[in-house]
Scaffold this active site. Structure first.
Site, PDB file in Angstrom:
ATOM      1  N   ARG A  24       0.826  -1.328   0.133  1.00 12.14           N
ATOM      2  CA  ARG A  24       0.033   0.140  -0.057  1.00 12.14           C
ATOM      3  C   ARG A  24       0.846   1.212  -0.039  1.00 12.14           C
ATOM      4  O   ARG A  24       0.617   2.046  -0.651  1.00 12.14           O
ATOM      5  CB  ARG A  24      -1.137  -0.054   1.266  1.00 12.14           C
ATOM      6  CG  ARG A  24      -2.033  -1.029   0.926  1.00 12.14           C
ATOM      7  CD  ARG A  24      -3.185  -1.118   1.897  1.00 12.14           C
ATOM      8  NE  ARG A  24      -4.081  -2.021   1.372  1.00 12.14           N
ATOM      9  CZ  ARG A  24      -5.206  -2.470   2.282  1.00 12.14           C
ATOM     10  NH1 ARG A  24      -5.428  -1.958   3.498  1.00 12.14           N
ATOM     11  NH2 ARG A  24      -6.121  -3.319   1.728  1.00 12.14           N
ATOM     12  N   THR A 124      11.832 -12.722  12.117  1.00 13.97           N
ATOM     13  CA  THR A 124      12.225 -14.039  12.557  1.00 13.97           C
ATOM     14  C   THR A 124      11.538 -14.057  13.781  1.00 13.97           C
ATOM     15  O   THR A 124      11.768 -13.155  14.787  1.00 13.97           O
ATOM     16  CB  THR A 124      13.473 -14.216  12.351  1.00 13.97           C
ATOM     17  OG1 THR A 124      13.851 -15.520  12.950  1.00 13.97           O
ATOM     18  CG2 THR A 124      14.405 -13.417  12.744  1.00 13.97           C
ATOM     19  N   ASP A 126      13.270 -15.660  15.985  1.00 16.79           N
ATOM     20  CA  ASP A 126      14.343 -16.124  16.675  1.00 16.79           C
ATOM     21  C   ASP A 126      15.123 -14.978  17.286  1.00 16.79           C
ATOM     22  O   ASP A 126      15.878 -15.075  18.124  1.00 16.79           O
ATOM     23  CB  ASP A 126      15.209 -16.923  15.915  1.00 16.79           C
ATOM     24  CG  ASP A 126      14.842 -18.106  15.086  1.00 16.79           C
ATOM     25  OD1 ASP A 126      14.094 -18.899  15.669  1.00 16.79           O
ATOM     26  OD2 ASP A 126      15.127 -18.435  13.895  1.00 16.79           O
ATOM     27  N   ARG A 161       5.601 -31.288  40.280  1.00 24.04           N
ATOM     28  CA  ARG A 161       6.596 -32.186  39.420  1.00 24.04           C
ATOM     29  C   ARG A 161       7.401 -30.817  38.669  1.00 24.04           C
ATOM     30  O   ARG A 161       7.029 -29.641  38.642  1.00 24.04           O
ATOM     31  CB  ARG A 161       5.480 -32.662  38.268  1.00 24.04           C
ATOM     32  CG  ARG A 161       5.885 -33.634  37.587  1.00 24.04           C
ATOM     33  CD  ARG A 161       5.058 -34.255  36.583  1.00 24.04           C
ATOM     34  NE  ARG A 161       4.696 -35.458  37.275  1.00 24.04           N
ATOM     35  CZ  ARG A 161       3.477 -36.295  37.045  1.00 24.04           C
ATOM     36  NH1 ARG A 161       2.768 -35.630  36.128  1.00 24.04           N
ATOM     37  NH2 ARG A 161       3.289 -37.469  37.730  1.00 24.04           N
ATOM     38  N   MET A 168      11.733 -22.448  20.779  1.00 26.04           N
ATOM     39  CA  MET A 168      12.771 -22.358  19.383  1.00 26.04           C
ATOM     40  C   MET A 168      13.575 -21.165  19.345  1.00 26.04           C
ATOM     41  O   MET A 168      13.855 -20.570  20.555  1.00 26.04           O
ATOM     42  CB  MET A 168      11.706 -21.893  18.354  1.00 26.04           C
ATOM     43  CG  MET A 168      11.158 -23.022  17.721  1.00 26.04           C
ATOM     44  SD  MET A 168      10.088 -22.736  16.482  1.00 26.04           S
ATOM     45  CE  MET A 168       9.758 -24.107  15.622  1.00 26.04           C
ATOM     46  N   GLY A 184       8.581 -16.496  34.628  1.00 27.06           N
ATOM     47  CA  GLY A 184       8.898 -16.674  35.999  1.00 27.06           C
ATOM     48  C   GLY A 184       9.389 -18.085  36.308  1.00 27.06           C
ATOM     49  O   GLY A 184       9.017 -18.952  37.308  1.00 27.06           O
ATOM     50  N   GLU A 186      12.051 -21.176  36.998  1.00 24.06           N
ATOM     51  CA  GLU A 186      13.266 -21.286  38.113  1.00 24.06           C
ATOM     52  C   GLU A 186      14.626 -21.338  37.682  1.00 24.06           C
ATOM     53  O   GLU A 186      15.492 -21.495  38.134  1.00 24.06           O
ATOM     54  CB  GLU A 186      12.902 -22.623  38.714  1.00 24.06           C
ATOM     55  CG  GLU A 186      11.982 -22.654  39.753  1.00 24.06           C
ATOM     56  CD  GLU A 186      10.347 -22.323  39.484  1.00 24.06           C
ATOM     57  OE1 GLU A 186       9.836 -22.797  38.522  1.00 24.06           O
ATOM     58  OE2 GLU A 186       9.891 -21.145  39.915  1.00 24.06           O
ATOM     59  N   HIS A 252       6.504 -25.819  16.555  1.00 25.03           N
ATOM     60  CA  HIS A 252       5.975 -24.610  15.653  1.00 25.03           C
ATOM     61  C   HIS A 252       4.636 -24.157  16.103  1.00 25.03           C
ATOM     62  O   HIS A 252       4.257 -23.413  15.362  1.00 25.03           O
ATOM     63  CB  HIS A 252       5.964 -25.306  14.278  1.00 25.03           C
ATOM     64  CG  HIS A 252       7.139 -25.765  13.619  1.00 25.03           C
ATOM     65  ND1 HIS A 252       7.835 -26.737  13.856  1.00 25.03           N
ATOM     66  CD2 HIS A 252       7.723 -24.831  12.648  1.00 25.03           C
ATOM     67  CE1 HIS A 252       8.871 -26.889  13.063  1.00 25.03           C
ATOM     68  NE2 HIS A 252       8.854 -25.592  12.242  1.00 25.03           N
TER      69      HIS A 252
HETATM   70  P1  ATP Z   1      14.424 -18.198  10.369  1.00 22.93           P
HETATM   71  O1  ATP Z   1      15.595 -18.107  11.197  1.00 22.93           O
HETATM   72  O2  ATP Z   1      13.200 -17.269  10.930  1.00 22.93           O
HETATM   73  O3  ATP Z   1      13.935 -19.511  10.061  1.00 22.93           O
HETATM   74  P2  ATP Z   1      15.738 -17.228   8.190  1.00 22.93           P
HETATM   75  O4  ATP Z   1      15.794 -16.283   7.044  1.00 22.93           O
HETATM   76  O5  ATP Z   1      17.343 -17.378   8.907  1.00 22.93           O
HETATM   77  O6  ATP Z   1      14.722 -17.440   9.065  1.00 22.93           O
HETATM   78  P3  ATP Z   1      16.981 -19.649   6.760  1.00 22.93           P
HETATM   79  O7  ATP Z   1      16.283 -21.016   6.316  1.00 22.93           O
HETATM   80  O8  ATP Z   1      18.329 -19.552   7.339  1.00 22.93           O
HETATM   81  O9  ATP Z   1      15.993 -18.719   7.416  1.00 22.93           O
HETATM   82  O10 ATP Z   1      17.290 -19.003   5.147  1.00 22.93           O
HETATM   83  C1  ATP Z   1      16.052 -18.855   4.171  1.00 22.93           C
HETATM   84  C2  ATP Z   1      16.503 -18.875   2.881  1.00 22.93           C
HETATM   85  O11 ATP Z   1      17.701 -17.834   2.764  1.00 22.93           O
HETATM   86  C3  ATP Z   1      17.487 -20.108   2.546  1.00 22.93           C
HETATM   87  O12 ATP Z   1      16.555 -21.353   2.142  1.00 22.93           O
HETATM   88  C4  ATP Z   1      18.217 -19.664   1.350  1.00 22.93           C
HETATM   89  O13 ATP Z   1      17.265 -19.746   0.048  1.00 22.93           O
HETATM   90  C5  ATP Z   1      18.531 -18.238   1.348  1.00 22.93           C
HETATM   91  N1  ATP Z   1      19.971 -18.183   2.389  1.00 22.93           N
HETATM   92  C6  ATP Z   1      20.357 -18.411   3.187  1.00 22.93           C
HETATM   93  N2  ATP Z   1      21.361 -18.401   3.361  1.00 22.93           N
HETATM   94  C7  ATP Z   1      22.112 -17.869   2.093  1.00 22.93           C
HETATM   95  C8  ATP Z   1      23.539 -17.556   1.490  1.00 22.93           C
HETATM   96  N3  ATP Z   1      24.484 -17.805   2.105  1.00 22.93           N
HETATM   97  N4  ATP Z   1      23.296 -17.385   0.193  1.00 22.93           N
HETATM   98  C9  ATP Z   1      22.230 -16.937  -0.364  1.00 22.93           C
HETATM   99  N5  ATP Z   1      21.124 -17.453   0.150  1.00 22.93           N
HETATM  100  C10 ATP Z   1      21.174 -17.847   1.313  1.00 22.93           C
END
Ligand code: ATP
Length: 322
Positions: A24, A124, A126, A161, A168, A184, A186, A252
């Site tokens: 948008r 992400t 993570d 327990r 993740m 919270g 432990e 997941h």
């Molecule tokens: P998440 O950590 O949330 O799963 P992410 O982006 O780190 O997300 P990855 O599976 O590490 O997930 O990377 C996603 C895609 O990015 C890979 O499948 C690949 O297509 C591309 N990719 C990763 N590393 C490289 C690289 N060194 N060069 C080019 N493309 C890459």
């Protein structure tokens, strides 16, 4: 001008809000937008779909990504990226927004280095990406984790327990540490700071001795002793340690939630900022938030960096577990 947008890597709640904001804000500039299906795989295969304002209606509240995402090993090879570039140019796409995590932004960087304008959006669950204090999806994933911890605490208290909850985060302990603090717990086990299972057992024993009816340990999936390894260790040494904790692996479940307000807002701001960057010719960067302000960081710096864990927060989690 025509731009492309794709989501790559693991899906994160808020990705849809980011796509919507990209589309948008680009339309407002008079640009057109091509959605790329299934991440870099769609670039290599030329799988593009034209996106208008109505195509991104009703998605802001949905988890996942309506464009699809994928892990695409071919994109790591130059040959794959050359095919992607060919499709981008054939379709008249002059710039690309890549919504994804660490691996995805490494892919963005590689494409930029071949001369194509790319702007990354930090997304992400993570939170392992440099260039943004928090990434899209983290807050929702964290809320799911603490809801699970709250529930496990109730049952743990009823049965006196110990529970291990694996969250993740890949090699990054952010999600585990924050879930431990907010839930919270432990004890917490992180990839960044090695801890022996005997130390965790001592923490659990100490918490029972202090009169607690429950014991929750949050374990990061990337730790040397992940949930399963810990359960195995505790079982093998049950006589000596005196515990046999139950394991819940959230897996997941953490990804698929409805994005919360924080993630929707972050995704919306970052999606719009990515378009502004392309308009300014500021490609080769990742847009993220640092100290609550939107900032652009060169992709080269982003992919070379490693996010570290805040040790003060780990100390705080230990203090509050007493
Ligand atoms: P998440 O950590 O949330 O799963 P992410 O982006 O780190 O997300 P990855 O599976 O590490 O997930 O990377 C996603 C895609 O990015 C890979 O499948 C690949 O297509 C591309 N990719 C990763 N590393 C490289 C690289 N060194 N060069 C080019 N493309 C890459």
């Amino acid at each position: 001008m025509k731009i492309g947008v794709l989501t790559s890597g693991g899906d994160a709640p808020g990705m849809n809000a980011a796509i919507r904001a990209v589309v948008r804000t680009a339309l407002r500039r008079g640009w057109s937008v091509a959605g790329v299906r299934n991440g870099f795989a769609g670039l290599i295969g030329g799988s593009f779909v034209s996106l208008g304002a109505r195509d991104v209606g009703g998605i802001v509240e949905r988890g996942g990504t309506f464009l699809g995402s994928a892990r695409c090993p071919e994109f790591r090879e130059e040959e794959g990226r050359v095919r992607a570039l060919r499709h981008l140019r054939q379709d008249g796409i002059a710039g690309l927004v890549v919504i994804g995590g660490n691996g995805s932004q490494t892919g963005s960087h590689a494409l930029c280095q071949m001369g194509f304008p790319v702007v990354g959006v930090a997304s992400t669950i993570d939170n392992d990406l440099c260039g943004s204090d928090v990434t899209i999806g983290v807050d929702t994933a964290l809320n799911i984790a603490i809801e699970a911890i709250d529930r496990l605490k109730v049952t743990a208290s009823s049965h006196e327990r110990a529970f291990l909850v694996e969250v993740m985060g890949r090699d990054c302990g952010y999600l585990a540490l924050m879930a431990a603090l907010a839930g919270g717990a432990e004890a917490v086990v992180l990839p960044e700071i090695d801890v022996e299972p005997d130390v965790i057992a001592a923490d659990l024993r100490a918490s029972y001795e202090r009169g607690k009816a429950h014991a929750i340990v949050v374990v990061a999936e990337g730790a040397r002793y992940d949930g399963e390894a810990l359960v195995r260790y505790f079982r093998e040494h049950k006589g000596r340690l005196g515990f046999e904790p139950r394991l819940t692996v959230l897996g997941h479940v953490q990804r698929g939630g409805r994005p919360g307000a924080s993630d929707r807002l972050l995704a919306t701001r970052l999606g719009a900022a990515a378009v502004e960057q392309l308009a300014r010719g500021g490609h080769g960067v990742l847009v993220g938030t640092i100290d609550n302000r939107i900032q652009a960081t060169p992709l080269g710096e982003v992919v070379a960096g490693k996010k570290t864990i805040d040790r003060d927060l780990l100390d705080l989690a230990r203090t509050l577990a007493q």
